[in-house]
Write an enzyme that holds these catalytic residues in place. Structure first.
Site, mmCIF file in Angstrom:
data_model
loop_
_atom_site.group_PDB
_atom_site.id
_atom_site.type_symbol
_atom_site.label_atom_id
_atom_site.label_comp_id
_atom_site.label_asym_id
_atom_site.label_seq_id
_atom_site.Cartn_x
_atom_site.Cartn_y
_atom_site.Cartn_z
ATOM 1 N N ALA A 66 0.859 -1.177 0.000
ATOM 2 C CA ALA A 66 0.000 0.000 0.000
ATOM 3 C C ALA A 66 0.900 1.233 0.000
ATOM 4 C CB ALA A 66 -0.888 -0.021 1.234
ATOM 5 N N GLY A 110 0.769 -5.022 0.906
ATOM 6 C CA GLY A 110 -0.421 -5.092 0.053
ATOM 7 C C GLY A 110 -0.144 -5.732 -1.303
ATOM 8 N N GLU A 113 -0.482 -9.295 -0.629
ATOM 9 C CA GLU A 113 -1.901 -9.550 -0.366
ATOM 10 C C GLU A 113 -2.720 -9.535 -1.651
ATOM 11 O OE1 GLU A 113 -1.725 -6.400 2.585
ATOM 12 O OE2 GLU A 113 -2.584 -7.761 4.066
ATOM 13 N N GLU A 133 4.767 -5.068 7.195
ATOM 14 C CA GLU A 133 4.035 -3.977 7.854
ATOM 15 C C GLU A 133 4.476 -3.746 9.285
ATOM 16 O OE1 GLU A 133 2.659 -6.373 6.007
ATOM 17 O OE2 GLU A 133 1.122 -5.562 4.693
HETATM 18 N N1 CAA Z 1 4.636 3.251 -0.565
HETATM 19 C C1 CAA Z 1 5.043 4.406 -1.089
HETATM 20 N N2 CAA Z 1 6.194 4.563 -1.769
HETATM 21 C C2 CAA Z 1 6.962 3.463 -1.906
HETATM 22 C C3 CAA Z 1 6.613 2.217 -1.380
HETATM 23 C C4 CAA Z 1 5.373 2.127 -0.673
HETATM 24 N N3 CAA Z 1 4.917 0.962 -0.177
HETATM 25 N N4 CAA Z 1 7.592 1.336 -1.661
HETATM 26 C C5 CAA Z 1 8.535 1.999 -2.364
HETATM 27 N N5 CAA Z 1 8.155 3.296 -2.507
HETATM 28 C C6 CAA Z 1 8.875 4.372 -3.189
HETATM 29 C C7 CAA Z 1 10.058 4.838 -2.365
HETATM 30 O O1 CAA Z 1 9.656 5.755 -1.385
HETATM 31 C C8 CAA Z 1 10.934 5.463 -3.447
HETATM 32 O O2 CAA Z 1 10.400 6.714 -3.766
HETATM 33 P P1 CAA Z 1 11.416 7.996 -3.884
HETATM 34 O O3 CAA Z 1 12.327 7.624 -5.035
HETATM 35 O O4 CAA Z 1 10.474 9.129 -4.197
HETATM 36 O O5 CAA Z 1 12.114 8.088 -2.598
HETATM 37 C C9 CAA Z 1 10.685 4.538 -4.648
HETATM 38 O O6 CAA Z 1 9.458 3.861 -4.393
HETATM 39 C C10 CAA Z 1 11.773 3.489 -4.819
HETATM 40 O O7 CAA Z 1 11.887 2.788 -3.591
HETATM 41 P P2 CAA Z 1 13.280 2.578 -2.835
HETATM 42 O O8 CAA Z 1 14.211 3.702 -3.118
HETATM 43 O O9 CAA Z 1 12.983 2.284 -1.407
HETATM 44 O O10 CAA Z 1 13.790 1.267 -3.594
HETATM 45 P P3 CAA Z 1 14.794 0.159 -3.059
HETATM 46 O O11 CAA Z 1 15.113 -0.699 -4.225
HETATM 47 O O12 CAA Z 1 15.906 0.767 -2.285
HETATM 48 O O13 CAA Z 1 13.935 -0.691 -1.977
HETATM 49 C C11 CAA Z 1 11.961 -1.869 -1.195
HETATM 50 C C12 CAA Z 1 12.834 -1.460 -2.404
HETATM 51 C C13 CAA Z 1 12.719 -2.850 -0.284
HETATM 52 C C14 CAA Z 1 10.719 -2.572 -1.751
HETATM 53 C C15 CAA Z 1 11.584 -0.619 -0.366
HETATM 54 O O14 CAA Z 1 11.058 0.357 -1.282
HETATM 55 C C16 CAA Z 1 10.551 -0.851 0.676
HETATM 56 O O15 CAA Z 1 10.868 -1.386 1.728
HETATM 57 N N6 CAA Z 1 9.256 -0.453 0.411
HETATM 58 C C17 CAA Z 1 8.207 -0.522 1.363
HETATM 59 C C18 CAA Z 1 7.728 -1.940 1.552
HETATM 60 C C19 CAA Z 1 6.614 -1.977 2.608
HETATM 61 O O16 CAA Z 1 6.808 -1.660 3.753
HETATM 62 N N7 CAA Z 1 5.382 -2.422 2.193
HETATM 63 C C20 CAA Z 1 4.259 -2.497 3.058
HETATM 64 C C21 CAA Z 1 3.419 -1.266 2.918
HETATM 65 S S1 CAA Z 1 2.098 -1.173 4.117
HETATM 66 C C22 CAA Z 1 0.879 -2.158 3.475
HETATM 67 O O17 CAA Z 1 0.977 -2.711 2.419
HETATM 68 C C23 CAA Z 1 -0.366 -2.272 4.327
HETATM 69 C C24 CAA Z 1 -1.312 -3.330 3.895
HETATM 70 O O18 CAA Z 1 -1.303 -4.429 4.398
HETATM 71 C C25 CAA Z 1 -2.289 -3.085 2.864
#
Ligand code: CAA
Length: 259
Positions: A66, A110, A113, A133
Site C-alpha cells: 500500500a 499489500g 496480499e 508492515e
Molecule cells: N509506498 C510508497 N512509496 C513506496 C513504497 C510504498 N509501499 N515502496 C517503495 N516506494 C517508493 C520509495 O519511497 C521510493 O520513492 P522515492 O524515489 O520518491 O524516494 C521509490 O518507491 C523506490 O523505492 P526505494 O528507493 O525504497 O527502492 P529500493 O530498491 O531501495 O527498496 C523496497 C525497495 C525494499 C521494496 C523498499 O522500497 C521498501 O521497503 N518499500 C516498502 C515496503 C513496505 O513496507 N510495504 C508495506 C506497505 S504497508 C501495506 O501494504 C499495508 C497493507 O497491508 C495493505
C-alpha cells in the site's frame, strides 16, 4: 478501452493483461491505482470475450505494498469510516473468471496480499514475497495474516509477519504460496499461456471450478464437499459436459460452446 493513468491494459487473444504501472513508486498501491484496477477487473469480467485475466507489475516490483506516503497521516476515524483497504481492495475477490498474478520482483505488504487474492500466482525467479508492515508499526490490512496463514501455515506466516523477513521464489514454492517459478523474463508469457489454456475450456466449468476451490478457504470440509458435489452435478445440465464426454469417447478434441 477506458483511459487509465496507473495501469496498462491489453487483450492478447481472449486473455486480458493488466499491468500495474507506477514505476517511480515500485507500484505502491495508492487509492487511484486500486480504483483503476477495480474498474478494469469489473469491465474484463463483464466482457464475454475475456476468458481469464492476468495481473502483473514490472520486473523490479509486482507491488511494494500500500502507498505508505499516502496513508501515513490518515487518522483512525478516517480509515474506519472509509473502511480503508476494505471495499476498494476486494475487487479481485469478486471476479468470476480466473485471475492469475504474474509476480516478478517485490510483492510486499499489500502487493503480496493482492497476489494472494488472485486465484493462482506464477512467480519469476527474482520474486520476493513478504509482509513487512510490522516495520511500520502496523500489521497487514488486506488479508495478509489470514490468506498467508491458510496458504503456508502458521509457522512460516508468523515468521514473515512478525519479522518482516522476505521469502524468495524457491521458498514460496516450497511453502505452497505459488504455483510455478519461471525465468524472470518469461513470467508474463507463462501466465498468459495459462490464460490461453483456460480460454479453450468450458466457461461454466471453469467458473464453477474456481468457486469450488475457493470454497475450501471459507468453509468446513463437510460443507465444501457437499458444495462440490452439487456443483459437479449441476454441470450435467450444460451442453459442454455432453460435448466434453462425447469428444473423449469419440477420441477427438472437444469444441466447447458455452465459452
Ligand atoms: N509506498 C510508497 N512509496 C513506496 C513504497 C510504498 N509501499 N515502496 C517503495 N516506494 C517508493 C520509495 O519511497 C521510493 O520513492 P522515492 O524515489 O520518491 O524516494 C521509490 O518507491 C523506490 O523505492 P526505494 O528507493 O525504497 O527502492 P529500493 O530498491 O531501495 O527498496 C523496497 C525497495 C525494499 C521494496 C523498499 O522500497 C521498501 O521497503 N518499500 C516498502 C515496503 C513496505 O513496507 N510495504 C508495506 C506497505 S504497508 C501495506 O501494504 C499495508 C497493507 O497491508 C495493505
Amino acid at each position: 478501452m477506458a483511459e487509465y493513468e496507473m495501469i496498462l491494459t491489453e487483450m492478447q487473444g481472449r486473455v486480458a493483461l493488466i499491468r500495474l504501472n507506477r514505476p517511480q513508486a515500485l507500484n505502491a498501491l495508492c487509492d487511484q491505482l486500486m480504483d483503476e484496477l477495480g474498474q478494469a477487473l469489473r469491465s474484463f469480467d463483464a466482457d464475454p470475450e475475456v476468458a481469464a485475466i492476468v495481473i502483473t507489475g514490472s520486473e523490479k516490483a509486482f507491488a511494494a505494498g500500500a502507498d505508505i506516503k499516502e496513508m501515513q497521516s490518515r487518522t483512525y476515524p478516517a480509515v474506519y469510516l472509509d473502511d480503508f483497504i476494505g471495499k476498494r481492495w476486494e475487487a479481485v475477490t469478486y471476479v468470476q473468471k480466473p485471475v492469475i498474478a504474474a509476480v516478478a520482483g517485490y510483492a510486499l505488504g499489500g502487493g503480496c496480499e493482492l497476489a494472494m487474492m488472485c486465484d493462482m500466482i506464477i512467480a519469476a525467479e527474482n520474486a520476493k514475497f513478504g509482509q513487512p508492515e510490522i516495520n511500520l508499526g502496523v500489521i497487514p490490512g488486506a488479508g495478509g495474516t489470514q490468506r498467508l496463514t491458510r496458504a503456508i501455515g502458521k509457522a512460516k506466516a508468523m515468521d514473515l509477519v512478525l519479522t518482516a523477513r522476505m521469502m524468495d521464489a524457491a521458498e514460496a514454492e516450497r511453502s505452497g504460496l505459488i504455483a510455478r517459478i519461471v525465468p524472470t523474463a518469461e513470467v508474463v508469457a507463462e501466465a498468459m499461456k495459462v490464460g490461453e489454456k483456460i480460454a479453450t475450456l468450458s466457461a461454466p466449468a471453469v467458473a464453477v471450478a474456481k468457486e469450488a476451490v475457493n470454497r475450501a478457504f471459507e468453509t468446513t470440509l463437510a460443507e465444501g464437499v457437499k458444495f462440490e458435489r452439487r456443483a459437479f452435478q449441476a454441470l450435467f445440465a450444460t451442453e459442454d459436459q455432453k460435448e466434453g464426454m462425447a469428444a473423449f469417447a469419440e477420441k477427438r478434441k472437444p469444441a466447447f460452446r458455452n465459452r
